[in-house]
Design a protein around this motif. Structure first.
Motif, PDB file in Angstrom:
ATOM      1  N   PRO A 199       0.814  -1.216   0.000  1.00 51.35           N
ATOM      2  CA  PRO A 199       0.000   0.000   0.000  1.00 51.35           C
ATOM      3  C   PRO A 199       0.849   1.267   0.000  1.00 51.35           C
ATOM      4  O   PRO A 199       1.942   1.298   0.556  1.00 51.35           O
ATOM      5  N   SER A 200       0.343   2.285  -0.629  1.00 55.53           N
ATOM      6  CA  SER A 200       1.036   3.571  -0.678  1.00 55.53           C
ATOM      7  C   SER A 200       0.752   4.358   0.594  1.00 55.53           C
ATOM      8  O   SER A 200      -0.390   4.427   1.053  1.00 55.53           O
ATOM      9  N   GLY A 201       1.788   4.905   1.191  1.00 59.91           N
ATOM     10  CA  GLY A 201       1.616   5.768   2.355  1.00 59.91           C
ATOM     11  C   GLY A 201       1.505   5.067   3.690  1.00 59.91           C
ATOM     12  O   GLY A 201       1.291   5.710   4.711  1.00 59.91           O
ATOM     13  N   ARG A 202       1.601   3.757   3.717  1.00 58.37           N
ATOM     14  CA  ARG A 202       1.595   3.034   4.994  1.00 58.37           C
ATOM     15  C   ARG A 202       2.419   1.758   4.836  1.00 58.37           C
ATOM     16  O   ARG A 202       2.666   1.304   3.731  1.00 58.37           O
ATOM     17  N   PRO A 203       2.844   1.181   5.941  1.00 62.76           N
ATOM     18  CA  PRO A 203       3.699  -0.010   5.868  1.00 62.76           C
ATOM     19  C   PRO A 203       2.996  -1.205   5.216  1.00 62.76           C
ATOM     20  O   PRO A 203       1.785  -1.381   5.360  1.00 62.76           O
ATOM     21  N   PRO A 226       1.827  -5.012   4.725  1.00 58.47           N
ATOM     22  CA  PRO A 226       1.525  -6.112   5.637  1.00 58.47           C
ATOM     23  C   PRO A 226       2.599  -7.205   5.590  1.00 58.47           C
ATOM     24  O   PRO A 226       2.635  -8.080   6.440  1.00 58.47           O
ATOM     25  N   LEU A 227       3.494  -7.133   4.610  1.00 56.15           N
ATOM     26  CA  LEU A 227       4.606  -8.081   4.531  1.00 56.15           C
ATOM     27  C   LEU A 227       5.661  -7.819   5.601  1.00 56.15           C
ATOM     28  O   LEU A 227       6.467  -8.692   5.910  1.00 56.15           O
ATOM     29  N   GLN A 228       5.671  -6.616   6.171  1.00 56.17           N
ATOM     30  CA  GLN A 228       6.663  -6.297   7.203  1.00 56.17           C
ATOM     31  C   GLN A 228       6.475  -7.210   8.410  1.00 56.17           C
ATOM     32  O   GLN A 228       5.357  -7.491   8.819  1.00 56.17           O
ATOM     33  N   ALA A 229       7.605  -7.659   8.950  1.00 56.78           N
ATOM     34  CA  ALA A 229       7.576  -8.568  10.098  1.00 56.78           C
ATOM     35  C   ALA A 229       7.894  -7.812  11.379  1.00 56.78           C
ATOM     36  O   ALA A 229       8.818  -7.004  11.413  1.00 56.78           O
ATOM     37  N   THR A 230       7.122  -8.104  12.421  1.00 55.11           N
ATOM     38  CA  THR A 230       7.347  -7.508  13.734  1.00 55.11           C
ATOM     39  C   THR A 230       7.436  -8.635  14.766  1.00 55.11           C
ATOM     40  O   THR A 230       7.257  -9.807  14.431  1.00 55.11           O
ATOM     41  N   GLY A 231       7.666  -8.271  16.011  1.00 53.43           N
ATOM     42  CA  GLY A 231       7.745  -9.250  17.082  1.00 53.43           C
ATOM     43  C   GLY A 231       6.402  -9.884  17.413  1.00 53.43           C
ATOM     44  O   GLY A 231       6.336 -10.887  18.105  1.00 53.43           O
ATOM     45  N   GLU A 232       5.335  -9.305  16.915  1.00 52.13           N
ATOM     46  CA  GLU A 232       3.993  -9.854  17.142  1.00 52.13           C
ATOM     47  C   GLU A 232       3.531 -10.559  15.868  1.00 52.13           C
ATOM     48  O   GLU A 232       3.544  -9.974  14.782  1.00 52.13           O
ATOM     49  N   VAL A 276      11.553  -6.208   1.391  1.00 52.70           N
ATOM     50  CA  VAL A 276      10.250  -5.565   1.577  1.00 52.70           C
ATOM     51  C   VAL A 276      10.371  -4.062   1.302  1.00 52.70           C
ATOM     52  O   VAL A 276       9.528  -3.482   0.612  1.00 52.70           O
ATOM     53  N   ALA A 277      11.432  -3.416   1.785  1.00 55.20           N
ATOM     54  CA  ALA A 277      11.642  -1.982   1.532  1.00 55.20           C
ATOM     55  C   ALA A 277      11.802  -1.719   0.037  1.00 55.20           C
ATOM     56  O   ALA A 277      11.263  -0.738  -0.493  1.00 55.20           O
ATOM     57  N   ARG A 278      12.531  -2.581  -0.662  1.00 56.67           N
ATOM     58  CA  ARG A 278      12.716  -2.419  -2.104  1.00 56.67           C
ATOM     59  C   ARG A 278      11.365  -2.527  -2.812  1.00 56.67           C
ATOM     60  O   ARG A 278      11.024  -1.711  -3.658  1.00 56.67           O
TER      61      ARG A 278
END
Length: 109
Positions: A20-24, A26-32, A96-98
């Motif tokens: 999505p444009s303008g927000r992270p 959902p592929l980004q991984a977090t501790g949760e 993911v950033a790329r």
């Protein structure tokens, strides 16, 4: 993998949903752990279920686990969920950033 799980005629997520444009993404991984939708069969996910995976970061590792596959999607459906996958967190973050920065798929009018 998506095609094997959702069958012929199914689809993966649209780029605008995955990146999505303008927000992270959902592929980004977090501790949760959070559930990521990767595909749905032609009959729709509301009918037969979605291909989903739990994504979570454990220090320097990103883990994809706890796969859910659509129910009985024709003859090409996966008989078993995919295996647990592990990625180097720094390489995963970079990819993911790329992908978030590369908007080649976006059509401008």
């Amino acid at each position: 993998m998506v095609e094997d799980a959702v069958g012929e005629g199914g689809r993966g997520p649209y780029a605008a949903v995955a990146l999505p444009s303008g927000r992270p993404s959902p592929l980004q991984a977090t501790g949760e752990a959070r559930r990521l939708e990767l595909g749905e069969p032609e009959c729709t996910g509301g009918c037969c279920g979605f291909l989903t995976v739990a994504v979570q970061r454990f220090g320097e590792i990103v883990q994809w686990s706890d796969w859910k596959v659509p129910w009985e999607v024709g003859h090409s459906a996966m008989p078993y969920p995919p295996p647990e996958l592990h990625f180097d967190a720094s390489q995963y973050d970079a990819e993911v950033a790329r992908a978030e920065a590369d908007r080649w798929w976006q059509v401008y009018s």
